[in-house]
Design a protein around this motif. Sequence first.
Motif, mmCIF file in Angstrom:
data_model
loop_
_atom_site.group_PDB
_atom_site.id
_atom_site.type_symbol
_atom_site.label_atom_id
_atom_site.label_comp_id
_atom_site.label_asym_id
_atom_site.label_seq_id
_atom_site.Cartn_x
_atom_site.Cartn_y
_atom_site.Cartn_z
ATOM 1 N N VAL A 38 0.827 -1.207 0.000
ATOM 2 C CA VAL A 38 0.000 0.000 0.000
ATOM 3 C C VAL A 38 0.869 1.268 0.000
ATOM 4 C CG1 VAL A 38 -1.688 1.342 1.351
ATOM 5 C CG2 VAL A 38 -1.950 -1.150 1.156
ATOM 6 N N THR A 39 1.929 1.262 0.807
ATOM 7 C CA THR A 39 2.671 2.512 1.050
ATOM 8 C C THR A 39 4.107 2.489 0.549
ATOM 9 O OG1 THR A 39 3.537 1.738 3.175
ATOM 10 C CG2 THR A 39 1.362 2.796 3.194
ATOM 11 N N GLY A 40 4.640 1.308 0.238
ATOM 12 C CA GLY A 40 6.043 1.191 -0.124
ATOM 13 C C GLY A 40 6.964 1.206 1.084
ATOM 14 N N GLU A 41 6.374 1.326 2.285
ATOM 15 C CA GLU A 41 7.197 1.417 3.500
ATOM 16 C C GLU A 41 7.372 0.044 4.158
ATOM 17 O OE1 GLU A 41 5.931 4.677 6.173
ATOM 18 O OE2 GLU A 41 4.719 5.407 4.501
ATOM 19 N N ASN A 42 8.552 -0.136 4.776
ATOM 20 C CA ASN A 42 8.781 -1.327 5.589
ATOM 21 C C ASN A 42 8.280 -1.032 6.998
ATOM 22 O OD1 ASN A 42 10.210 -2.978 3.649
ATOM 23 N ND2 ASN A 42 11.867 -1.493 3.841
ATOM 24 N N VAL A 43 7.258 -1.713 7.415
ATOM 25 C CA VAL A 43 6.686 -1.434 8.729
ATOM 26 C C VAL A 43 6.837 -2.648 9.636
ATOM 27 C CG1 VAL A 43 4.982 0.130 7.704
ATOM 28 C CG2 VAL A 43 4.348 -2.246 8.173
ATOM 29 N N THR A 44 6.721 -2.380 10.942
ATOM 30 C CA THR A 44 6.716 -3.467 11.922
ATOM 31 C C THR A 44 5.379 -3.421 12.649
ATOM 32 O OG1 THR A 44 9.099 -3.291 12.219
ATOM 33 C CG2 THR A 44 7.868 -4.436 13.950
ATOM 34 N N LEU A 45 4.724 -4.563 12.689
ATOM 35 C CA LEU A 45 3.425 -4.644 13.359
ATOM 36 C C LEU A 45 3.630 -5.060 14.812
ATOM 37 C CD1 LEU A 45 0.289 -4.624 12.408
ATOM 38 C CD2 LEU A 45 0.463 -7.088 12.819
ATOM 39 N N HIS A 46 2.998 -4.311 15.724
ATOM 40 C CA HIS A 46 3.020 -4.682 17.143
ATOM 41 C C HIS A 46 1.596 -5.064 17.537
ATOM 42 C CE1 HIS A 46 7.074 -3.038 17.779
ATOM 43 N NE2 HIS A 46 6.713 -2.165 16.844
ATOM 44 N N SER A 47 1.463 -6.065 18.396
ATOM 45 C CA SER A 47 0.105 -6.525 18.717
ATOM 46 C C SER A 47 -0.078 -6.741 20.205
ATOM 47 C CB SER A 47 -0.187 -7.821 17.960
ATOM 48 O OG SER A 47 0.754 -8.796 18.323
ATOM 49 N N ALA A 48 -1.334 -6.687 20.627
ATOM 50 C CA ALA A 48 -1.675 -6.841 22.051
ATOM 51 C C ALA A 48 -1.330 -8.234 22.559
ATOM 52 C CB ALA A 48 -3.159 -6.561 22.265
ATOM 53 N N GLY A 49 -1.456 -9.225 21.693
ATOM 54 C CA GLY A 49 -1.179 -10.603 22.103
ATOM 55 C C GLY A 49 -0.425 -11.335 21.014
ATOM 56 N N ARG A 50 0.243 -12.413 21.397
ATOM 57 C CA ARG A 50 0.972 -13.218 20.408
ATOM 58 C C ARG A 50 0.321 -14.583 20.350
ATOM 59 N NH1 ARG A 50 7.297 -12.038 21.993
ATOM 60 N NH2 ARG A 50 7.168 -9.775 21.891
ATOM 61 N N THR A 51 -0.652 -14.710 19.488
ATOM 62 C CA THR A 51 -1.393 -15.973 19.456
ATOM 63 C C THR A 51 -0.599 -17.061 18.735
ATOM 64 O OG1 THR A 51 -2.528 -15.335 17.430
ATOM 65 C CG2 THR A 51 -3.618 -14.778 19.488
ATOM 66 N N ASP A 52 -0.835 -18.293 19.177
ATOM 67 C CA ASP A 52 -0.162 -19.459 18.597
ATOM 68 C C ASP A 52 -0.792 -19.890 17.285
ATOM 69 O OD1 ASP A 52 1.789 -20.098 20.535
ATOM 70 O OD2 ASP A 52 0.215 -20.862 21.850
ATOM 71 N N SER A 53 -0.099 -20.774 16.616
ATOM 72 C CA SER A 53 -0.597 -21.419 15.409
ATOM 73 C C SER A 53 -2.001 -21.992 15.640
ATOM 74 C CB SER A 53 0.371 -22.550 15.046
ATOM 75 O OG SER A 53 -0.081 -23.234 13.928
ATOM 76 N N GLY A 54 -2.946 -21.655 14.775
ATOM 77 C CA GLY A 54 -4.298 -22.220 14.860
ATOM 78 C C GLY A 54 -5.252 -21.447 15.742
ATOM 79 N N VAL A 55 -4.733 -20.479 16.530
ATOM 80 C CA VAL A 55 -5.588 -19.672 17.408
ATOM 81 C C VAL A 55 -6.207 -18.532 16.585
ATOM 82 C CG1 VAL A 55 -5.608 -18.119 19.415
ATOM 83 C CG2 VAL A 55 -4.247 -20.238 19.471
ATOM 84 N N HIS A 56 -7.484 -18.238 16.852
ATOM 85 C CA HIS A 56 -8.235 -17.235 16.094
ATOM 86 C C HIS A 56 -8.347 -15.916 16.863
ATOM 87 C CE1 HIS A 56 -9.278 -20.879 14.015
ATOM 88 N NE2 HIS A 56 -9.937 -21.335 15.069
ATOM 89 N N ALA A 57 -8.814 -14.880 16.164
ATOM 90 C CA ALA A 57 -9.075 -13.601 16.839
ATOM 91 C C ALA A 57 -10.332 -12.957 16.272
ATOM 92 C CB ALA A 57 -7.898 -12.651 16.659
ATOM 93 N N PHE A 58 -11.185 -12.469 17.177
ATOM 94 C CA PHE A 58 -12.338 -11.655 16.777
ATOM 95 C C PHE A 58 -11.922 -10.192 16.652
ATOM 96 C CE2 PHE A 58 -14.874 -15.005 19.179
ATOM 97 C CZ PHE A 58 -15.349 -15.612 18.032
ATOM 98 N N ALA A 59 -11.023 -9.761 17.512
ATOM 99 C CA ALA A 59 -10.640 -8.344 17.518
ATOM 100 C C ALA A 59 -9.280 -8.168 18.185
ATOM 101 C CB ALA A 59 -11.704 -7.511 18.233
ATOM 102 N N MET A 60 -8.240 -8.673 17.523
ATOM 103 C CA MET A 60 -6.867 -8.415 17.985
ATOM 104 C C MET A 60 -6.568 -6.947 17.746
ATOM 105 S SD MET A 60 -4.045 -9.295 19.301
ATOM 106 C CE MET A 60 -4.106 -11.089 19.398
#
Lengths: 254, 254
Positions: A38-60
């Motif tokens: 979208v922007t051409g920028e290299n970004v780093t995403l930070h998140s409230a939680g670090r969910t494991d493989s197979g875990v879902h999120a309704f609103a991370m």
Amino acid sequence: MKRFALTVEFDGTPFFGLQRQAHGPSIQQSIETAAKKVTGENVTLHSAGRTDSGVHAFAMRCHLDLEKDIAPFRLMEALNARLRPDPIAIIGCEHKPNDWHARFSCIGRSYEYRIRNRRAPLTLEKGRAWHIAKPLDHAAMHDAAQSLVGRHDFTTFRSAHCQANDPVKTLDRLDVSREVDAVIIRAAARSFLHHQVRSMVGTLALVGQGQWRVDKVAHALEARNRAALGLNAPPEGLYFVAARYEDESEENII
Amino acid sequence: MKRFALTVEFDGTPFFGLQRQAHGPSIQQSIETAAKKVTGENVTLHSAGRTDSGVHAFAMRCHLDLEKDIAPFRLMEALNARLRPDPIAIIGCEHKPNDWHARFSCIGRSYEYRIRNRRAPLTLEKGRAWHIAKPLDHAAMHDAAQSLVGRHDFTTFRSAHCQANDPVKTLDRLDVSREVDAVIIRAAARSFLHHQVRSMVGTLALVGQGQWRVDKVAHALEARNRAALGLNAPPEGLYFVAARYEDESEENII
């Protein structure tokens, strides 16, 4: 530079977890790649939680910083267009002050764990719930859960790979309820240890099946020893539900 | 010969519908094949409704007859074992008198139609709901729906392939409600015409988006003409919820 907070829904099935991994796809990698497109920028995403493989999120909740001047709604639309066909959806996007941090500013996290308790295999909820055929006594599970609520050393309910310095956490809520053949566990705390929710659910499932007495859960907690753990519940029943922040009203929580 | 009533949950995605088809897989074919493997008998499955390709069921009711003497619980377990990996689960099985018929004894059918109303694409509900990005006025949809409740000639809301002799049906209930970004339509009647629920939902969606005025739905009904139909909603949002029978209490309904 502008900080954007994202609210993210995802089906965790095809991912190796939220956090970027060398050996497989992650939600972080997908969103960072979409932002780059979208922007051409290299970004780093930070998140409230670090969910494991197979875990879902309704609103991370996540954040990223951009030099590009773009309206939050347009960023959300552009990210969603680039995320296809990955099962990740940006369902909210807003500006935040530069000292707002998706992980470090978060003051509350809640999870839901879904069990389908019946003989028959799962169809519509396959990959979305833990299937337990043996009847579960959800009232006994709820009783046992109450011994985990409060401030405790949760070493027993912690992954061997947990990176937290301190195993002491305050569990605000651990409720078990039944809706027909679904047994739902709702957990809330300021923060959780790695595998804590799945470890607690797995152990409560042993209580529900009568393999553990209710008071054995308190003894396992007191043991402060991973070897005292009953069972780690599988990831597919776990959903990250919401993150709380001081600058947001409760009504913001989906 | 013993008659067995089955309660069946299925994910309709991979099937060409419930009824056996020459050109592709069906729920009927899967269950008849599983029954043949269990008993060696050639059976015919009868069902309360004939769902289309992609339509799901929480609790479809069916019956089949067997010469083999087998306990209902054992038949259920054996069918489920043979149905794997098809996303079909027998969630109930019981003996019924030989004059009990899943289709002809049924005195009430209910459906639920799920719409997710938001900009972002679907992840966890992909294939399980109709995604509508434009905001829906669910109150206007509910108002318009009330003009369809009652005894009417539903020719407008009927497939060209509908085999019913009489287009007059009594619609007992058509409720539209919202839960955050989910718009749910609940329909109940003694019986429905082919495509009736999807036709009604598609038309209500036009009202919800402001493309149709509320009173246009009543005019479309009065036209008794398929050409007056607004739109047929896609199958993936539709769920067969329950069937009612005179010999069963309301509590039996899941």
